[in-house]
Scaffold this motif. Structure first.
Motif, PDB file in Angstrom:
ATOM      1  N   UNK A  80       0.828  -1.212   0.000  1.00 35.67           N
ATOM      2  CA  UNK A  80       0.000   0.000   0.000  1.00 35.67           C
ATOM      3  C   UNK A  80       0.862   1.262   0.000  1.00 35.67           C
ATOM      4  N   UNK A  81       1.913   1.259   0.809  1.00 38.77           N
ATOM      5  CA  UNK A  81       2.784   2.439   0.898  1.00 38.77           C
ATOM      6  C   UNK A  81       3.381   2.782  -0.464  1.00 38.77           C
ATOM      7  N   UNK A  82       3.721   1.775  -1.241  1.00 41.23           N
ATOM      8  CA  UNK A  82       4.348   2.000  -2.548  1.00 41.23           C
ATOM      9  C   UNK A  82       3.339   2.141  -3.683  1.00 41.23           C
ATOM     10  N   UNK A  83       2.056   2.212  -3.349  1.00 40.11           N
ATOM     11  CA  UNK A  83       1.050   2.449  -4.375  1.00 40.11           C
ATOM     12  C   UNK A  83       1.305   3.813  -5.002  1.00 40.11           C
ATOM     13  N   UNK A  84       1.486   3.875  -6.318  1.00 36.48           N
ATOM     14  CA  UNK A  84       1.932   5.127  -6.959  1.00 36.48           C
ATOM     15  C   UNK A  84       1.069   6.343  -6.652  1.00 36.48           C
ATOM     16  N   UNK A  85      -0.227   6.159  -6.459  1.00 32.89           N
ATOM     17  CA  UNK A  85      -1.108   7.310  -6.259  1.00 32.89           C
ATOM     18  C   UNK A  85      -0.905   7.979  -4.900  1.00 32.89           C
ATOM     19  N   UNK A  86      -0.211   7.311  -3.967  1.00 37.25           N
ATOM     20  CA  UNK A  86       0.052   7.939  -2.674  1.00 37.25           C
ATOM     21  C   UNK A  86       1.274   8.841  -2.710  1.00 37.25           C
ATOM     22  N   UNK A  87       2.095   8.709  -3.734  1.00 34.71           N
ATOM     23  CA  UNK A  87       3.315   9.498  -3.843  1.00 34.71           C
ATOM     24  C   UNK A  87       3.090  10.724  -4.717  1.00 34.71           C
ATOM     25  N   UNK A  88       3.887  11.735  -4.480  1.00 37.47           N
ATOM     26  CA  UNK A  88       3.892  12.938  -5.315  1.00 37.47           C
ATOM     27  C   UNK A  88       5.247  12.964  -6.023  1.00 37.47           C
ATOM     28  N   UNK A  97       7.521  10.097  -1.324  1.00 35.90           N
ATOM     29  CA  UNK A  97       6.614   9.119  -0.733  1.00 35.90           C
ATOM     30  C   UNK A  97       6.020   9.673   0.560  1.00 35.90           C
ATOM     31  N   UNK A  98       4.942   9.049   1.069  1.00 39.51           N
ATOM     32  CA  UNK A  98       4.318   9.551   2.299  1.00 39.51           C
ATOM     33  C   UNK A  98       5.271   9.546   3.483  1.00 39.51           C
ATOM     34  N   UNK A  99       4.950  10.366   4.473  1.00 39.44           N
ATOM     35  CA  UNK A  99       5.644  10.305   5.744  1.00 39.44           C
ATOM     36  C   UNK A  99       4.999   9.179   6.552  1.00 39.44           C
ATOM     37  N   UNK A 100       5.776   8.519   7.414  1.00 42.88           N
ATOM     38  CA  UNK A 100       5.272   7.385   8.202  1.00 42.88           C
ATOM     39  C   UNK A 100       5.254   7.758   9.680  1.00 42.88           C
ATOM     40  N   UNK A 101       4.137   7.446  10.350  1.00 44.48           N
ATOM     41  CA  UNK A 101       4.001   7.640  11.791  1.00 44.48           C
ATOM     42  C   UNK A 101       3.781   6.286  12.448  1.00 44.48           C
ATOM     43  N   UNK A 102       4.598   5.967  13.442  1.00 49.48           N
ATOM     44  CA  UNK A 102       4.469   4.720  14.202  1.00 49.48           C
ATOM     45  C   UNK A 102       3.772   5.038  15.524  1.00 49.48           C
ATOM     46  N   UNK A 103       2.703   4.296  15.828  1.00 49.87           N
ATOM     47  CA  UNK A 103       1.923   4.543  17.039  1.00 49.87           C
ATOM     48  C   UNK A 103       2.021   3.356  18.000  1.00 49.87           C
ATOM     49  N   UNK A 104       1.396   3.529  19.175  1.00 50.52           N
ATOM     50  CA  UNK A 104       1.322   2.500  20.224  1.00 50.52           C
ATOM     51  C   UNK A 104       2.694   2.163  20.800  1.00 50.52           C
TER      52      UNK A 104
END
Length: 390
Positions: A262-270, A274-281
């Motif tokens: 999903x992260x490497x799906x082309x439509x998520x990138x400009x 690529x998108x910024x990633x946030x790690x939670x919990x």
């Protein structure tokens, strides 16, 4: 708590110096972070050089958790002010290739889209961002948080949240969780990225059964309101650190494979961004496990864990504040870098005329070929006629 890159990287130089030279006591000394030979991170590295590089990255990520504690309150206030007052495009846009700030289509409201699997903590992140910019750690939740993800679908509507609450310059969009079916995710993501997002918009997947679909429609109780559609300017990809760690330890790679796909799906990138990633919990994990996760995700997703992966566990008010501010600064900065150009009718007319000329030129070449073929055909007929007479 680590906020991705060093907490003072985005500040003016004098404030960066102030943050780095703070005399505040550090609860962790450099001896707290030993040099670690980190070999149990996912697949075995191909060679010793890869292992050394991995160990170095892990060590740097681990040490980065000390840095936010050195940032003084004044430096943090200035960083928050820069984000809240990002209405000055010239301060963010890089004028390259002969372009000026006026050449870009600057939105009235910068829109950041939250994307992540079920239970990743998107709504919780919205609430933490809100508390940071309200300067109130006890502020009530704005986004509904799912207490037990096994018995709820989570968010089923797109929800817009202005940051700060009374601002019109920045908003984040909470979305429905990613599906286990990639085709569902890709269809929704492409629609949001290409056509924009609207507050209170229903999110119905193709794989939803009739009961789920009707339940979402019943919850809506109304059609679309007067809410404005906004184009997405950048994406924040939210992941659950505990699920990532479980996937690594159990060798069941389905969760992490879904993240990577999903992260490497082309439509998520400009373009290349690529998108910024946030790690939670992370509040349920040790410091070493959190560094483990960021290092692993850096390799899995192909992005630098120190500058593009932000750990926001919410265990410490100051650390959470630094991480949130740094993450938003990164997102806004890259959103401005990829703004579309304004429609320039003169340039568009030139492009149309150029294309038309190219087509006419190719048409002219085709006509020439046809004429040559006809001449050869006529000569052939004349030759055959002469042979017949002879």
């Amino acid at each position: 708590m680590g906020g991705g890159r060093r907490g003072s990287d985005h500040l003016p130089q004098e404030l960066a110096n102030e943050a780095d030279t703070s005399s505040d006591s550090d609860p962790y000394s450099s001896d707290f972070f030993p040099s670690v030979c980190y070999s149990n991170l996912g697949p075995e590295p191909a060679d010793d050089e890869s292992l050394r590089r991995r160990s170095k990255t892990y060590s740097e990520v681990l040490k980065s958790y000390v840095t936010p504690r050195r940032m003084r309150p004044r430096a943090l206030r200035v960083a928050k002010h820069i984000i809240c007052c990002h209405c000055r495009p010239c301060a963010w846009i890089e004028e390259v290739g002969g372009t000026k700030a006026r050449d870009y289509d600057i939105p009235e409201t910068m829109t950041l889209l939250l994307v992540g699997p079920r239970g990743s903590g998107k709504s919780t992140l919205v609430n933490r961002i809100t508390r940071v910019f309200q300067d109130d750690q006890f502020a009530p939740d704005r986004a509904q948080v799912s207490h037990n993800v096994s018995v709820t679908e989570g968010s089923c509507f797109l929800q817009e949240y202005m940051i700060p609450r009374d601002s019109k310059k920045l908003c984040v969009y909470d979305t429905r969780s990613l599906s286990t079916f990639s085709s569902d995710n890709f269809k929704l993501l492409q629609d949001w990225m290409m056509h924009g997002v609207t507050h209170r918009q229903m999110v119905i997947r193709d794989s939803d059964d009739v009961i789920t679909t009707n339940r979402i429609k019943d919850m809506a109780r109304e059609g679309f309101g007067p809410c404005q559609k906004r184009m997405v300017n950048f994406v924040i990809f939210v992941v659950d650190g505990i699920s990532v760690l479980k996937s690594i330890d159990s060798m069941d790679t389905r969760y992490n494979d879904m993240l990577a796909e999903t992260f490497n799906y082309p439509f998520l990138s400009f373009r290349d961004n690529k998108p910024v990633v946030v790690v939670t919990h992370g509040d349920e994990l040790s410091l070493f496990e959190r560094a483990h996760i960021r290092t692993y995700l850096g390799e899995l997703l192909g992005i630098p864990p120190l500058t593009q992966i932000f750990d926001i566990p919410g265990t410490n008010e100051r650390d959470t504040e630094v991480a949130v501010v740094d993450m938003l600064h990164y997102s806004i900065e890259h959103a401005y870098r990829n703004l579309p150009f304004k429609h320039n009718f003169v340039i568009e007319a030139e492009r149309i005329l150029t294309r038309l000329a190219d087509k006419l030129e190719s048409f002219h070449s085709i006509v020439e070929l046809v004429m040559i073929f006809l001449w050869f055909y006529l000569l052939l007929l004349l030759g055959m006629k002469c042979l017949v007479k002879w």
